[in-house]
Write a protein that holds these residues in place. Structure first.
Motif, mmCIF file in Angstrom:
data_model
loop_
_atom_site.group_PDB
_atom_site.id
_atom_site.type_symbol
_atom_site.label_atom_id
_atom_site.label_comp_id
_atom_site.label_asym_id
_atom_site.label_seq_id
_atom_site.Cartn_x
_atom_site.Cartn_y
_atom_site.Cartn_z
ATOM 1 N N ILE A 162 0.851 -1.189 0.000
ATOM 2 C CA ILE A 162 0.000 0.000 0.000
ATOM 3 C C ILE A 162 0.890 1.244 0.000
ATOM 4 C CG2 ILE A 162 -1.908 -1.173 1.144
ATOM 5 C CD1 ILE A 162 -1.285 0.305 3.684
ATOM 6 N N HIS A 163 0.345 2.351 -0.481
ATOM 7 C CA HIS A 163 1.091 3.601 -0.528
ATOM 8 C C HIS A 163 1.324 4.094 0.900
ATOM 9 C CE1 HIS A 163 2.022 7.803 -1.578
ATOM 10 N NE2 HIS A 163 2.507 7.238 -2.692
ATOM 11 N N TYR A 164 2.502 4.647 1.136
ATOM 12 C CA TYR A 164 2.867 5.077 2.486
ATOM 13 C C TYR A 164 1.920 6.120 3.061
ATOM 14 C CZ TYR A 164 4.844 9.624 1.158
ATOM 15 O OH TYR A 164 4.999 10.916 0.725
ATOM 16 N N SER A 165 1.246 6.904 2.218
ATOM 17 C CA SER A 165 0.339 7.941 2.705
ATOM 18 C C SER A 165 -0.917 7.362 3.354
ATOM 19 C CB SER A 165 -0.058 8.877 1.560
ATOM 20 O OG SER A 165 -0.819 8.177 0.592
ATOM 21 N N LEU A 166 -1.141 6.064 3.207
ATOM 22 C CA LEU A 166 -2.333 5.424 3.761
ATOM 23 C C LEU A 166 -2.104 4.832 5.146
ATOM 24 C CD1 LEU A 166 -3.563 3.626 0.515
ATOM 25 C CD2 LEU A 166 -4.317 5.823 1.453
ATOM 26 N N VAL A 167 -0.870 4.899 5.641
ATOM 27 C CA VAL A 167 -0.587 4.371 6.977
ATOM 28 C C VAL A 167 -0.159 5.494 7.909
ATOM 29 C CG1 VAL A 167 -0.024 2.039 6.219
ATOM 30 C CG2 VAL A 167 1.795 3.732 6.429
ATOM 31 N N SER A 168 -0.400 5.274 9.185
ATOM 32 C CA SER A 168 -0.078 6.258 10.214
ATOM 33 C C SER A 168 0.791 5.589 11.272
ATOM 34 C CB SER A 168 -1.382 6.742 10.855
ATOM 35 O OG SER A 168 -1.118 7.458 12.039
ATOM 36 N N GLY A 169 1.613 6.382 11.917
ATOM 37 C CA GLY A 169 2.413 5.883 13.027
ATOM 38 C C GLY A 169 1.615 5.768 14.314
#
Length: 169
Positions: A93-100
């Motif tokens: 998945i694109h990194y912009s779709l995950v949160s820390g």
């Protein structure tokens, strides 16, 4: 072989082991972010296409549809992250779709949320399997969580989304 030769050979073996350990430790970091691998993250959106490979040209295999769902990052390539959910389902998945932001998912049915980090504490709520909780902090055995308007402590063993030896504030 002389004693000095034996000592030098031993030092060479030990140095080789130390270099191998350092290389293994370096391999535990993401090549793009230099963050630990694997690591837990959460889904930032309510819908995310999960692709077979790290680009828009790769086929969509899954669609994650639960905002806040905990995921584990197992790979990095450019702006893409290889992730898995608690069932082992995943892909890129694109990194912009995950949160820390750290979340977990309840693994034990009717797991208690307690008033304090002790098994004899007052039960504030019971959560069903699959409920997503937000982590406040985690110690060696307990995590302080928020879910459905409730705040309290849960045993780590009842949750997926935090490592057994992981602690954080």
């Amino acid at each position: 072989m002389t004693k000095i030769g034996a000592v030098l050979a031993f030092i060479g073996v030990v140095a080789g082991i130390l270099v191998s350990a350092a290389e293994a430790h370096a391999a535990e970091r993401g090549p793009v972010t230099n963050l630990p691998m694997p690591r837990y993250v959460s889904l930032k959106t309510s819908e995310a296409n999960v692709r077979r490979g790290p680009s828009l040209t790769h086929r969509i295999d899954w669609v994650f549809t639960r905002r806040g769902m905990p995921l584990v990052v197992t790979g990095e390539f450019g702006h893409w992250r290889r992730v898995q959910d608690r069932d082992g389902v995943g892909g890129w998945i694109h990194y912009s779709l995950v949160s820390g932001a750290r979340t977990g998912i309840v693994d034990d049915d009717l797991a208690p949320v307690l008033a304090r980090a002790a098994s004899d504490a007052q039960v504030k709520a019971r959560l069903e399997v699959g409920v997503i909780v937000a982590f406040d902090k985690c110690g060696p055995e307990w995590c302080r969580v928020k879910a459905g308007g409730y705040k309290g402590w849960m045993e780590k063993t009842a949750l997926w989304g935090v490592g057994p030896d992981e602690t954080f504030e």
